[in-house]
Scaffold this active site. Structure first.
Site, mmCIF file in Angstrom:
data_model
loop_
_atom_site.group_PDB
_atom_site.id
_atom_site.type_symbol
_atom_site.label_atom_id
_atom_site.label_comp_id
_atom_site.label_asym_id
_atom_site.label_seq_id
_atom_site.Cartn_x
_atom_site.Cartn_y
_atom_site.Cartn_z
ATOM 1 N N CYS A 138 0.869 -1.280 0.195
ATOM 2 C CA CYS A 138 0.133 0.050 -0.185
ATOM 3 C C CYS A 138 0.829 1.308 -0.007
ATOM 4 C CB CYS A 138 -1.016 0.013 1.399
ATOM 5 S SG CYS A 138 -2.293 1.183 1.063
ATOM 6 N N HIS A 245 -3.837 -5.081 0.907
ATOM 7 C CA HIS A 245 -3.161 -5.256 2.379
ATOM 8 C C HIS A 245 -3.406 -7.143 2.569
ATOM 9 C CE1 HIS A 245 -2.320 -1.450 4.125
ATOM 10 N NE2 HIS A 245 -3.462 -1.228 3.278
ATOM 11 N N GLU A 247 -1.602 -8.835 4.687
ATOM 12 C CA GLU A 247 -1.296 -9.167 5.871
ATOM 13 C C GLU A 247 -2.707 -9.069 6.729
ATOM 14 O OE1 GLU A 247 -1.558 -4.787 6.160
ATOM 15 O OE2 GLU A 247 -0.480 -6.236 4.593
#
Length: 387
Positions: A138, A245, A247
């Site tokens: 990002c 994202h 994660e």
């Protein structure tokens, strides 16, 4: 009388020592479990975290888990340091992760300035024939593109906050390094299911990469239908960026919009595994075990910040000036926690991670075992000769 071949015994003992030394060295050089530097980010004085903690920088714990879940280890990278600090650290670790977040790139001694040092140094390392990957998520991807474009800003405003979507792959995606190892089933999953979680206000268009050295593998459209680039890799350097994202699919649970389906988790894990596999190609090491131990994220503990309204479940919070973790301002005395049991604290029994403070038991046990086996072999050989 039993005759012992002392020459054979000495040779076997030396071989044992060499084998144990090589085993320790193999672990230390990052080939097995690469060490990734994760860049910290500044905390603003009027922010939620600043009102509850005496901290100046942070790392979201999900990025640490992202690395660890693929077999890597993490060293925090401080902001606000001189270039020499980043030069020294990058020559001891095996890759860098530039995390997402919310900050300005032009803050003095902040994320942007530190990231710029890191990207330039990573270019130099790769130019000098040492493979050194950098991953940007990002905001990290946006910084990678900005710095590699000589700080010429080409981002535009977009609206992709809390957007969960599949990837729209370019026809040439399979020419990339990032997706070369992806199965047809995984690509179908990524392109059909809502597996990427986006939360960004700035985007790059395909026009941003005209006449550049980046390969675009996928694009997407924001909530207003505006097209943006979602995955990229550099053609010359092992630099990778995703606008979404991964994660969060794995380790963040603060929003019902974040996808945690089997497909979303499988997709996110692919990106973590790919990045760590790239880092295993790097052979950097710390100068010694003590320096490595002192640098690791294990010296800090994450705070449960979601309970106060943070967008992260957990964060590592630091006082950047002193490079120390910070504690929440207590409303009442906190109970004293018992000391951890060192016998239950070692991640790999008989496998030496770092040896310090007299903790040599794990390293010496294989050596002693090897010596005893060598002695038994020599004794048996002696008896055979006598008979």
């Amino acid at each position: 009388m039993l005759k012992v071949n002392y020459t054979l015994l000495i040779a076997l003992t030396l071989a044992c020592g060499a084998a144990v030394s090589n085993a320790a060295g193999s672990e230390a050089n990052g080939t097995v479990a690469p060490i990734i530097g994760v860049l910290a980010q500044e905390i603003y004085e009027d922010s939620l975290i600043a009102r509850h903690f005496n901290s100046t920088s942070y790392i979201a714990a999900s990025y640490v888990k992202f690395v660890e879940g693929a077999g890597g280890r993490v060293v925090p990278i401080w902001i606000g340091q001189e270039r020499s600090y980043y030069e020294n650290l990058l020559r001891q670790i095996n890759g860098v992760l530039l995390p997402g977040g919310g900050t300005w790139f032009n803050n003095s001694k902040g994320y942007g300035e530190a990231g710029e040092h890191i990207i330039h140094i990573a270019k130099e390392i790769n130019t000098n024939a040492s493979y050194f990957p950098v991953w940007g998520t990002c905001l990290g991807m946006e910084l990678l593109v900005l710095v590699m474009n000589n700080n010429v800003e080409t981002r535009f405003d977009c609206k992709s906050q809390g957007q969960t979507i599949p990837l729209d792959f370019k026809p040439t995606y399979n020419e990339s390094r990032m997706f070369a190892g992806a199965s047809a089933e995984l690509i179908t999953l990524m392109s059909k299911q809502n597996v990427t979680y986006n939360y960004h206000r700035n985007c790059y268009t395909q026009q941003s990469f005209e006449n550049s050295s980046w390969r675009i593998m996928s694009i997407n459209n924001d909530l207003q239908g505006v097209e943006f680039v979602s995955t990229i890799e550099h053609l010359q350097y092992p630099f990778y960026g995703v606008q979404f994202h991964p994660e969060k699919n794995l380790y963040e649970f603060v929003s019902k919009l974040i996808p945690h389906t089997a497909g979303a988790v499988h997709s996110a894990q692919y990106f973590a595994d790919f990045f760590i596999s790239e880092a295993r190609r790097n052979k950097h090491t710390f100068d010694n075990a003590a320096e490595q131990s002192a640098a690791m994220i294990y010296n800090y503990k994450p705070e449960y910040t979601a309970k106060i309204g943070s967008g992260y479940i957990q964060q590592y919070l630091f006082d950047t000036d002193s490079e120390e973790e910070v504690e929440e301002t207590p409303e009442e005395p906190e109970p004293v926690e018992p000391e951890p049991d060192p016998d239950n604290d070692h991640p790999y029994p008989n496998y030496p991670y770092y040896m310090h403070h007299g903790d040599y038991a794990a390293a010496t046990q294989p050596l002693l075992t090897c010596i005893l086996m060598s002695l038994a072999f020599v004794v048996c050989a002696g008896r055979f000769v006598n008979n």
